[in-house]
Design a protein around this motif. Structure first.
Motif, mmCIF file in Angstrom:
data_model
loop_
_atom_site.group_PDB
_atom_site.id
_atom_site.type_symbol
_atom_site.label_atom_id
_atom_site.label_comp_id
_atom_site.label_asym_id
_atom_site.label_seq_id
_atom_site.Cartn_x
_atom_site.Cartn_y
_atom_site.Cartn_z
ATOM 1 N N GLU A 17 0.854 -1.207 0.000
ATOM 2 C CA GLU A 17 0.000 0.000 0.000
ATOM 3 C C GLU A 17 0.881 1.246 0.000
ATOM 4 O OE1 GLU A 17 -3.354 0.231 -0.013
ATOM 5 O OE2 GLU A 17 -3.831 -1.902 0.158
ATOM 6 N N CYS A 19 1.929 3.314 -2.271
ATOM 7 C CA CYS A 19 1.631 4.446 -3.160
ATOM 8 C C CYS A 19 0.129 4.741 -3.111
ATOM 9 C CB CYS A 19 2.031 4.141 -4.598
ATOM 10 S SG CYS A 19 3.741 3.604 -4.785
ATOM 11 N N PRO A 46 -2.060 -4.873 -6.265
ATOM 12 C CA PRO A 46 -0.794 -4.896 -7.015
ATOM 13 C C PRO A 46 -0.602 -6.263 -7.673
ATOM 14 C CG PRO A 46 -0.473 -3.924 -4.839
ATOM 15 C CD PRO A 46 -1.858 -4.511 -4.825
ATOM 16 N N ARG A 134 9.797 3.592 -5.557
ATOM 17 C CA ARG A 134 9.306 2.805 -4.413
ATOM 18 C C ARG A 134 9.115 1.340 -4.785
ATOM 19 N NH1 ARG A 134 4.759 6.287 -3.678
ATOM 20 N NH2 ARG A 134 5.891 8.100 -3.035
ATOM 21 N N TYR A 138 10.798 -4.555 -5.524
ATOM 22 C CA TYR A 138 10.229 -5.877 -5.832
ATOM 23 C C TYR A 138 10.942 -6.519 -7.029
ATOM 24 C CZ TYR A 138 6.671 -4.362 -2.574
ATOM 25 O OH TYR A 138 6.031 -3.915 -1.447
HETATM 26 S S1 SF4 Z 1 3.259 0.581 -7.260
HETATM 27 FE FE1 SF4 Z 1 4.506 -0.895 -6.128
HETATM 28 S S2 SF4 Z 1 5.257 0.211 -4.317
HETATM 29 FE FE2 SF4 Z 1 3.479 1.340 -5.131
HETATM 30 S S3 SF4 Z 1 1.691 0.504 -4.016
HETATM 31 FE FE3 SF4 Z 1 1.869 -0.645 -5.935
HETATM 32 S S4 SF4 Z 1 3.098 -2.443 -5.379
HETATM 33 FE FE4 SF4 Z 1 3.383 -0.928 -3.760
#
Ligand code: SF4
Length: 233
Positions: A17, A19, A46, A134, A138
């Motif tokens: 969460e 963003c 996501p 951010r 991943y």
């Molecule tokens: S874009 Fe990536 S970092 Fe941003 S909320 Fe979605 S999964 Fe999380």
């Protein structure tokens, strides 16, 4: 701290969460839907990477589409870009089928893993720089876990910049290293690893003829030839 794993990355991505702008947008799209998918339940979370844990090819895209990955829950699945990409991966022998329509459509990747730089569908298909930054963790974690990867195929300039940022953060290229983007460009990163660039299979590129199956296949041919030369660990 527990050892990292692809399953753990997937769990962290799906629960992320970080963003607020993107999370709000994905939820709103999942609630309002579009007419043609009104009877479907959207994923709305996501979207994790997907593929073979022993992948030698890592494909890096930009972000899920609002009514593609954000609907189906699998990267590049359920939209025209995915139709183009998976058909090409199938022709090249990396995908068990050309069609990619849902998370449970039976598609299997062999020797390839597909992930996006940002894991949430963005408004106007454009994540902001801080959202990319951010989310890069991943991709970085998946890449570190995919120890057999010897070819990285970046779909579009932004994906290539993201892949290079991961390499820089991992100390695998010098801090000021620059890599020119161009369809078919190949950058030897040493140690058997190479970075390949291709135009993103967006409708903007495929409908205009800027990117054709033949042009994309030519890049995948280079990838396959590179992998054939590069030793397995
Ligand atoms: S874009 Fe990536 S970092 Fe941003 S909320 Fe979605 S999964 Fe999380």
């Amino acid at each position: 701290m527990a050892r990292d794993s692809l399953a753990r990355v997937t769990r962290d991505v799906v629960a992320c969460e970080r963003c607020p702008r993107l999370r709000a947008w994905c939820r709103e799209v999942a609630l309002t839907r579009v007419k043609r998918y009104r009877d479907q339940e959207y994923w709305g979370r996501p979207v994790p990477g997907f593929g073979d844990p022993r992948a030698r090819l890592l494909v890096v895209g930009l972000a899920p589409a609002a009514h593609g990955g954000n609907r189906t829950g699998r990267v590049f699945t359920g939209d025209r870009s995915g139709d183009f990409l998976f058909a090409a991966l199938h022709r090249a022998g990396f995908a068990s089928q050309a069609a990619s329509v849902s998370r449970d459509d039976g598609l299997r990747l062999t020797g390839a893993y597909v992930a996006a730089l940002a894991r949430c569908a963005p408004p106007a298909n454009k994540p902001l720089p801080d959202e990319f930054a951010r989310c890069r963790e991943y991709l970085s974690r998946e890449w570190a876990l995919l120890t057999e990867v010897r070819a990285v195929l970046a779909l579009g300039r932004l994906a290539m910049d993201g892949a290079v940022a991961v390499l820089r953060e991992a100390g695998r290229v010098p801090p000021r290293a620059r890599f020119a983007f161009g369809h078919g460009a190949v950058h030897d990163l040493g140690g058997g690893l190479a970075l390949f660039a291709a135009y993103h299979p967006s409708q903007q590129n495929t409908f205009t003829g800027r990117l054709t199956p033949r042009l994309f296949d030519a890049v995948l041919d280079k990838v396959r030839r590179h992998l054939a030369r590069s030793p397995r660990s």
